[in-house]
Design a protein around this motif. Structure first.
Motif, PDB file in Angstrom:
ATOM      1  N   VAL A 244       0.697  -1.156  -0.025  1.00 48.41           N
ATOM      2  CA  VAL A 244       0.116   0.050  -0.083  1.00 48.41           C
ATOM      3  C   VAL A 244       0.876   1.263   0.048  1.00 48.41           C
ATOM      4  N   ALA A 245       1.822   1.279   0.928  1.00 50.02           N
ATOM      5  CA  ALA A 245       2.719   2.451   1.132  1.00 50.02           C
ATOM      6  C   ALA A 245       4.002   2.527   0.613  1.00 50.02           C
ATOM      7  N   GLY A 246       4.377   1.257   0.028  1.00 49.27           N
ATOM      8  CA  GLY A 246       5.797   1.143  -0.520  1.00 49.27           C
ATOM      9  C   GLY A 246       7.023   1.387   0.550  1.00 49.27           C
ATOM     10  N   VAL A 247       6.488   1.234   2.040  1.00 46.84           N
ATOM     11  CA  VAL A 247       7.236   1.229   2.992  1.00 46.84           C
ATOM     12  C   VAL A 247       8.142  -0.151   3.569  1.00 46.84           C
ATOM     13  N   ASN A 248       9.388   0.022   3.885  1.00 41.51           N
ATOM     14  CA  ASN A 248       9.759  -1.121   4.454  1.00 41.51           C
ATOM     15  C   ASN A 248       9.488  -1.296   6.003  1.00 41.51           C
ATOM     16  N   ILE A 249       8.845  -2.602   6.296  1.00 36.85           N
ATOM     17  CA  ILE A 249       8.427  -2.717   7.744  1.00 36.85           C
ATOM     18  C   ILE A 249       9.727  -2.394   8.741  1.00 36.85           C
ATOM     19  N   LEU A 250      10.729  -3.033   8.412  1.00 34.47           N
ATOM     20  CA  LEU A 250      12.186  -3.054   9.106  1.00 34.47           C
ATOM     21  C   LEU A 250      12.560  -1.684   9.538  1.00 34.47           C
ATOM     22  N   ALA A 251      12.331  -0.877   8.368  1.00 27.29           N
ATOM     23  CA  ALA A 251      12.844   0.637   8.375  1.00 27.29           C
ATOM     24  C   ALA A 251      12.032   1.226   9.397  1.00 27.29           C
ATOM     25  N   LEU A 252      10.511   1.094   9.257  1.00 23.95           N
ATOM     26  CA  LEU A 252       9.593   1.635  10.121  1.00 23.95           C
ATOM     27  C   LEU A 252       9.957   1.336  11.703  1.00 23.95           C
ATOM     28  N   LEU A 253      10.043  -0.035  11.803  1.00 19.50           N
ATOM     29  CA  LEU A 253      10.284  -0.476  13.348  1.00 19.50           C
ATOM     30  C   LEU A 253      11.820   0.128  13.733  1.00 19.50           C
ATOM     31  N   LYS A 254      12.603   0.158  13.243  1.00 21.20           N
ATOM     32  CA  LYS A 254      14.029   0.900  13.294  1.00 21.20           C
ATOM     33  C   LYS A 254      13.804   2.175  13.771  1.00 21.20           C
ATOM     34  N   LEU A 256      11.221   3.378  14.994  1.00 25.14           N
ATOM     35  CA  LEU A 256      10.571   3.531  16.336  1.00 25.14           C
ATOM     36  C   LEU A 256      11.306   2.624  17.502  1.00 25.14           C
ATOM     37  N   GLY A 257      12.452   2.313  17.285  1.00 24.17           N
ATOM     38  CA  GLY A 257      13.251   1.654  18.119  1.00 24.17           C
ATOM     39  C   GLY A 257      13.255   1.688  19.481  1.00 24.17           C
ATOM     40  N   ARG A 258      13.461   3.056  19.895  1.00 16.69           N
ATOM     41  CA  ARG A 258      13.343   3.593  21.100  1.00 16.69           C
ATOM     42  C   ARG A 258      12.045   3.528  21.976  1.00 16.69           C
ATOM     43  N   GLU A 259      10.990   3.564  20.962  1.00 20.58           N
ATOM     44  CA  GLU A 259       9.655   3.388  21.556  1.00 20.58           C
ATOM     45  C   GLU A 259       9.365   2.036  22.045  1.00 20.58           C
ATOM     46  N   PHE A 260       9.956   0.904  21.213  1.00 18.61           N
ATOM     47  CA  PHE A 260       9.794  -0.472  21.630  1.00 18.61           C
ATOM     48  C   PHE A 260      10.472  -0.727  22.772  1.00 18.61           C
ATOM     49  N   LEU A 261      11.709  -0.193  23.034  1.00 19.22           N
ATOM     50  CA  LEU A 261      12.516  -0.496  24.180  1.00 19.22           C
ATOM     51  C   LEU A 261      11.817   0.021  25.401  1.00 19.22           C
ATOM     52  N   LEU A 262      11.177   1.196  25.165  1.00 19.13           N
ATOM     53  CA  LEU A 262      10.305   1.674  26.083  1.00 19.13           C
ATOM     54  C   LEU A 262       9.425   0.750  26.600  1.00 19.13           C
ATOM     55  N   ILE A 263       8.525   0.335  25.730  1.00 23.64           N
ATOM     56  CA  ILE A 263       7.290  -0.414  25.811  1.00 23.64           C
ATOM     57  C   ILE A 263       7.943  -1.930  26.350  1.00 23.64           C
ATOM     58  N   LEU A 264       8.881  -2.388  25.937  1.00 25.02           N
ATOM     59  CA  LEU A 264       9.437  -3.625  26.505  1.00 25.02           C
ATOM     60  C   LEU A 264       9.907  -3.586  27.996  1.00 25.02           C
ATOM     61  N   SER A 265      10.285  -2.399  28.354  1.00 22.01           N
ATOM     62  CA  SER A 265      10.766  -2.193  29.745  1.00 22.01           C
ATOM     63  C   SER A 265       9.593  -1.813  30.775  1.00 22.01           C
ATOM     64  N   THR A 266       8.365  -1.447  30.087  1.00 27.89           N
ATOM     65  CA  THR A 266       7.224  -1.171  31.009  1.00 27.89           C
ATOM     66  C   THR A 266       6.011  -1.909  30.988  1.00 27.89           C
ATOM     67  N   SER A 267       5.966  -2.635  29.755  1.00 24.03           N
ATOM     68  CA  SER A 267       5.063  -3.822  29.606  1.00 24.03           C
ATOM     69  C   SER A 267       3.807  -2.917  29.293  1.00 24.03           C
ATOM     70  N   SER A 268       3.735  -1.634  28.732  1.00 20.05           N
ATOM     71  CA  SER A 268       2.538  -0.835  28.408  1.00 20.05           C
ATOM     72  C   SER A 268       2.973  -0.154  27.099  1.00 20.05           C
ATOM     73  N   SER A 269       2.021  -0.347  26.296  1.00 22.15           N
ATOM     74  CA  SER A 269       2.210   0.429  24.928  1.00 22.15           C
ATOM     75  C   SER A 269       1.668   1.677  25.251  1.00 22.15           C
ATOM     76  N   GLU A 270       1.064   2.145  26.233  1.00 22.87           N
ATOM     77  CA  GLU A 270       0.581   3.408  26.420  1.00 22.87           C
ATOM     78  C   GLU A 270       1.574   4.433  27.020  1.00 22.87           C
ATOM     79  N   VAL A 413      13.151  10.636   6.310  1.00 27.36           N
ATOM     80  CA  VAL A 413      13.121  10.455   7.761  1.00 27.36           C
ATOM     81  C   VAL A 413      13.703   8.908   7.986  1.00 27.36           C
ATOM     82  N   LEU A 414      13.113   7.675   7.484  1.00 30.87           N
ATOM     83  CA  LEU A 414      13.590   6.577   7.563  1.00 30.87           C
ATOM     84  C   LEU A 414      15.043   6.224   7.131  1.00 30.87           C
ATOM     85  N   ALA A 415      15.457   7.109   6.235  1.00 32.80           N
ATOM     86  CA  ALA A 415      16.865   6.914   5.877  1.00 32.80           C
ATOM     87  C   ALA A 415      17.934   7.471   6.788  1.00 32.80           C
ATOM     88  N   GLY A 416      17.310   8.415   7.720  1.00 34.21           N
ATOM     89  CA  GLY A 416      18.070   8.959   8.732  1.00 34.21           C
ATOM     90  C   GLY A 416      18.495  10.221   8.346  1.00 34.21           C
TER      91      GLY A 416
END
Length: 447
Positions: A244-254, A256-270, A413-416
């Motif tokens: 749909v968007a032509g975006v690589n999921i790995l690039a998007l998750l990278k 948002l890497g800091r947000e995933f780390l925050l969720i992993l450490s608090t166990s809350s997506s909020e 943005v995704l290219a840094g």
């Protein structure tokens, strides 16, 4: 600018170190580790304190600056339709994998587990009508004081449409709310420096409470659930995002890497909701799309929770020696599609929803919910990570479908090449904040 990035880089290295230290303390001194739980709870509460004002400012600015109200309705309708489809897909995948693994076979229910199951079921009696009425706050300001995301969303939409109708007379109010938004995001950036302390307390407490034995005996459903969530994110969501968007999921998750780390450490997506709003705007998605899709998705687009509900239901039935028939599974799936919409992205909400679903279909299985209480915290992390990834992907997809996304900026943005400002969390000059006028003018013609 480089100095700012270096400082926040050290902050997230400190979070990783705190998580490792928390695990060590949890195993070495379980009694002490359990007492550290308030550290994690306090940090998550600090983040939650900021959610309502951030959602309010974002939506009011987004909706209030759009000339055509029909455009906001189109974005909301498209987002809700997508959420329903993806939740159903996630539930179906959970049923499929659960039937293949049969993870509950061979386990036995203890009295302690039975009592834990009864306790969860006691708090899961909210009906659909109660849920819908709960969206309406008692007063105009109570949505902010009670921290209800959907209530804040309703008040913000009303305020945004009112300012939209006021025209030029509402512009001073919009400018004022814009200044408040910058203040709120700056406060959030300050709070983030407490993340290592919160991560240490949260991880130490859960490891101290759970121990190794519970993890060993329930490893099958944990591993199966994590693998299912991983496949859903990278295969289902990844393929959809690419097509749909032509975006690589790995690039998007990278990104948002800091947000995933925050969720992993608090166990809350909020805990990462405010940062997701800021980062999606920085990515190039317009304010109206971000302001409507992200907060709504946190209550209606819970892909990880959907997978958990079906897999856990099958697990409990197997463990109780009373498997669900195909008809019962389909019936439960339909119920869970609705019930999962009331489960907020907070630790423990999925467990109560699971108990409620079983109670309405097979009351004799409710006691079995206690079997997974011990590992629910670890499964909660997978739920939160999957929910977050699903909402990030949904925002990009809805932005693409409504032509409210700057694809050139997304690539940069995704290219840094266009770094996110970690100090203010606000992009004052990018297209995501001052949404281009052209799509707003063309949208009514296209529809």
């Amino acid at each position: 600018m480089a100095a700012r990035r270096d400082r926040t880089h050290y902050l997230y290295l400190a979070v990783i170190g705190a998580v490792v230290l928390g695990v060590i303390v949890g195993f070495a001194a379980p009694g002490v580790a359990v007492e550290l739980k308030p550290l994690g709870t306090g940090f998550v509460n600090l983040i939650k304190m900021m959610i309502s004002p951030i959602i309010f400012c974002t939506i009011v600015l987004g909706v209030g600056s759009v000339r055509k109200a029909a455009k906001v309705g189109a974005v909301g309708g498209l987002a809700l339709g997508y959420f329903m489809v993806m939740s159903t897909v996630a539930l179906a995948i959970g049923l499929l994998v659960g039937n293949l693994l049969e993870p509950g076979a061979g386990l036995h229910l203890t009295d302690a587990a039975r009592q834990a199951g009864e306790k969860q079921a006691a708090g899961a009696s909210e009906s659909t009508v109660d849920f819908l009425l709960g969206v309406i706050p008692k007063t105009l300001v109570s949505a902010f004081t009670e921290g209800e995301v959907l209530q804040t969303l309703l008040v913000a939409l009303l305020a945004g449409f009112a300012l939209q109708a006021m025209g030029r007379a509402g512009e001073p109010v919009l400018r004022g709310i814009g200044h408040i938004q910058r203040l709120v995001f700056r406060i959030l950036a300050m709070i983030m420096w407490a993340a290592p302390v919160g991560a240490f307390g949260a991880i130490a407490a859960v490891v101290g409470e759970t121990g190794v034995d519970a993890l060993k005996s329930l490893a099958v459903i944990m591993i199966g659930f994590y693998l299912t969530c991983t496949l859903f994110v990278f295969v289902v969501l990844g393929l959809l995002l690419r097509l749909v968007a032509g975006v690589n999921i790995l690039a998007l998750l990278k990104y948002l890497g800091r947000e995933f780390l925050l969720i992993l450490s608090t166990s809350s997506s909020e805990s990462a909701l405010p940062r997701l709003i800021a980062k999606m705007e920085h990515l190039g998605v317009s304010k109206p799309v971000v302001g409507i899709t992200v907060p709504t998705g946190y209550s209606f687009n819970l892909d990880g929770t959907a997978i958990y509900l079906t897999m856990a239901s099958l697990f409990v039935a197997e463990a109780m020696g009373n498997p669900l028939s195909v008809g019962e599974q389909v019936s439960l799936l339909i119920f869970m599609i609705i019930a999962s919409k009331g489960a907020a992205g907070v630790t423990g909400a999925g467990l109560a929803t699971l108990a409620g679903g079983l109670q309405s279909h097979r009351p004799e299985l409710v006691d079995g919910v206690g079997l997974i209480v011990g590992i629910d915290r670890f499964m909660s992390e997978a739920r939160a990570l999957t929910n977050f990834a699903g909402n990030a992907v949904a925002t990009v997809l809805v932005g693409t479908w409504t032509k409210e996304i700057d694809k050139a900026r997304v690539a940069e943005v995704l290219a840094g090449r266009v770094p996110f400002d970690e100090k203010t969390l606000v992009d004052d000059h990018g297209p995501a904040v001052d949404a281009p006028e052209a799509p707003e003018e063309r949208e009514p013609v296209k529809v």
